[in-house]
Design a protein around this motif. Structure first.
Motif, PDB file in Angstrom:
ATOM      1  N   ARG A 130       0.840  -1.195   0.000  1.00 29.04           N
ATOM      2  CA  ARG A 130       0.000   0.000   0.000  1.00 29.04           C
ATOM      3  C   ARG A 130       0.880   1.252   0.000  1.00 29.04           C
ATOM      4  NH1 ARG A 130      -4.983   1.645   0.535  1.00 29.04           N
ATOM      5  NH2 ARG A 130      -5.803  -0.454   0.910  1.00 29.04           N
ATOM      6  N   GLN A 131       1.915   1.242   0.839  1.00 25.61           N
ATOM      7  CA  GLN A 131       2.798   2.404   0.917  1.00 25.61           C
ATOM      8  C   GLN A 131       3.547   2.607  -0.391  1.00 25.61           C
ATOM      9  OE1 GLN A 131       5.165   2.758   4.507  1.00 25.61           O
ATOM     10  NE2 GLN A 131       6.804   3.772   3.382  1.00 25.61           N
ATOM     11  N   ALA A 140      -3.708   2.077  -4.841  1.00 26.22           N
ATOM     12  CA  ALA A 140      -3.254   1.141  -3.823  1.00 26.22           C
ATOM     13  C   ALA A 140      -4.242  -0.005  -3.636  1.00 26.22           C
ATOM     14  CB  ALA A 140      -3.029   1.870  -2.500  1.00 26.22           C
ATOM     15  N   ASP A 141      -5.538   0.286  -3.725  1.00 29.06           N
ATOM     16  CA  ASP A 141      -6.527  -0.775  -3.572  1.00 29.06           C
ATOM     17  C   ASP A 141      -6.394  -1.810  -4.689  1.00 29.06           C
ATOM     18  OD1 ASP A 141      -7.560   0.352  -1.260  1.00 29.06           O
ATOM     19  OD2 ASP A 141      -9.116   1.475  -2.329  1.00 29.06           O
ATOM     20  N   ALA A 142      -6.119  -1.342  -5.888  1.00 27.66           N
ATOM     21  CA  ALA A 142      -5.934  -2.265  -7.012  1.00 27.66           C
ATOM     22  C   ALA A 142      -4.683  -3.117  -6.806  1.00 27.66           C
ATOM     23  CB  ALA A 142      -5.834  -1.490  -8.319  1.00 27.66           C
ATOM     24  N   ALA A 143      -3.627  -2.503  -6.291  1.00 26.76           N
ATOM     25  CA  ALA A 143      -2.393  -3.249  -6.041  1.00 26.76           C
ATOM     26  C   ALA A 143      -2.619  -4.328  -4.987  1.00 26.76           C
ATOM     27  CB  ALA A 143      -1.282  -2.301  -5.612  1.00 26.76           C
ATOM     28  N   LEU A 144      -3.350  -4.005  -3.921  1.00 25.85           N
ATOM     29  CA  LEU A 144      -3.598  -4.977  -2.868  1.00 25.85           C
ATOM     30  C   LEU A 144      -4.523  -6.090  -3.355  1.00 25.85           C
ATOM     31  CD1 LEU A 144      -3.916  -2.815   0.368  1.00 25.85           C
ATOM     32  CD2 LEU A 144      -1.952  -4.071  -0.511  1.00 25.85           C
ATOM     33  N   ALA A 145      -5.496  -5.748  -4.192  1.00 30.03           N
ATOM     34  CA  ALA A 145      -6.356  -6.778  -4.767  1.00 30.03           C
ATOM     35  C   ALA A 145      -5.539  -7.732  -5.636  1.00 30.03           C
ATOM     36  CB  ALA A 145      -7.479  -6.142  -5.574  1.00 30.03           C
ATOM     37  N   ALA A 146      -4.599  -7.172  -6.399  1.00 35.27           N
ATOM     38  CA  ALA A 146      -3.738  -8.008  -7.246  1.00 35.27           C
ATOM     39  C   ALA A 146      -2.826  -8.885  -6.404  1.00 35.27           C
ATOM     40  CB  ALA A 146      -2.911  -7.124  -8.179  1.00 35.27           C
ATOM     41  N   LEU A 147      -2.387  -8.365  -5.259  1.00 33.59           N
ATOM     42  CA  LEU A 147      -1.487  -9.114  -4.383  1.00 33.59           C
ATOM     43  C   LEU A 147      -2.106 -10.437  -3.958  1.00 33.59           C
ATOM     44  CD1 LEU A 147       1.229  -8.977  -2.781  1.00 33.59           C
ATOM     45  CD2 LEU A 147      -0.067  -7.919  -0.930  1.00 33.59           C
ATOM     46  N   ASP A 148      -3.394 -10.440  -3.682  1.00 31.83           N
ATOM     47  CA  ASP A 148      -4.086 -11.632  -3.191  1.00 31.83           C
ATOM     48  C   ASP A 148      -4.697 -12.476  -4.305  1.00 31.83           C
ATOM     49  OD1 ASP A 148      -3.541 -11.083  -0.527  1.00 31.83           O
ATOM     50  OD2 ASP A 148      -5.310  -9.818  -0.294  1.00 31.83           O
ATOM     51  N   SER A 149      -4.451 -12.113  -5.544  1.00 29.17           N
ATOM     52  CA  SER A 149      -5.126 -12.793  -6.650  1.00 29.17           C
ATOM     53  C   SER A 149      -4.390 -14.063  -7.071  1.00 29.17           C
ATOM     54  CB  SER A 149      -5.230 -11.855  -7.854  1.00 29.17           C
ATOM     55  OG  SER A 149      -3.953 -11.643  -8.429  1.00 29.17           O
TER      56      SER A 149
END
Length: 208
Positions: A130-131, A140-149
């Motif tokens: 996120r940082q 950042a929300d898109a990055a975190l969603a991708a992280l868990d995909s």
């Protein structure tokens, strides 16, 4: 032709190579760069940092040769010794950031290494991503969603396979790839000038 940069986000020598990588990209803005995670600390190598007794000495050597800095937060983490470097989790992070902004993969890979080696952040922690994303002006929300995909997990595994298929045995490795022809440009440590000298026989001249 393109460059393929095979690194590990938890590799100190990859951190040390960041300055060279940025300079090479700056000199050759027209050459695409694939950023590939190599998987240094996976399987039985996922152990507490205290098990790697050479870390402080290696970091001193990396700093001396490359000018790379190691922040106090990271030094405290290494000295305490219980932190486990998980390259699979970091590779998912690389994949997630790469999916969010593929044209900025080099910049984001360097940001990940700074998050660990300067600020002592775990690259298994979503807060670190996120940082990184917010600092880079990304969603950042898109990055975190991708992280868990599942896609990022699949891409991380594909990166490890690609690293092996390219014959990479150490990190970082920078390659020039044209079709089935691969030319090593750097392994472990090299300056931007040394990389340019190895690119010259391929007809690649500095453009900036």
């Amino acid at each position: 032709m393109k460059l393929v940069y095979v690194f590990d986000a938890y590799c100190g020598w990859s951190h040390g190579f960041s300055g060279t990588l940025r300079e090479v990209v700056s000199r050759h803005p027209g050459i695409p760069v694939d950023v590939v995670s190599g998987g240094l600390f996976t399987g039985e190598r996922r152990v507490p940092m205290r098990r790697f007794g050479h870390i402080e000495k290696a970091n001193d050597e990396i700093g001396r040769l490359t000018g790379a800095r190691f922040g106090e937060a990271y030094r405290r983490l290494a000295a305490e010794g219980s932190f486990v470097m998980d390259s699979e989790a970091a590779a998912r992070g690389v994949a997630a950031l790469r999916r969010t902004a593929p044209e900025r993969a080099v910049e984001l890979a360097v940001a990940m290494q700074n998050a660990f080696y300067l600020d002592g952040h775990s690259l298994s922690d979503p807060a670190a991503y996120r940082q990184i994303a917010e600092t880079a002006g990304l969603d950042a929300d898109a990055a975190l969603a991708a992280l868990d995909s599942p896609e990022s997990q699949g891409e991380a595994e594909a990166d490890f396979r690609r690293s092996a298929e390219l014959g990479v045995t150490g990190f970082p490795t920078l390659l020039a790839v044209a079709g089935s022809h691969t030319v090593p440009l750097a392994r472990g440590h090299a300056t931007a000038d040394e990389v340019d000298r190895r690119l010259a026989p391929l007809g690649i001249a500095r453009t900036s």
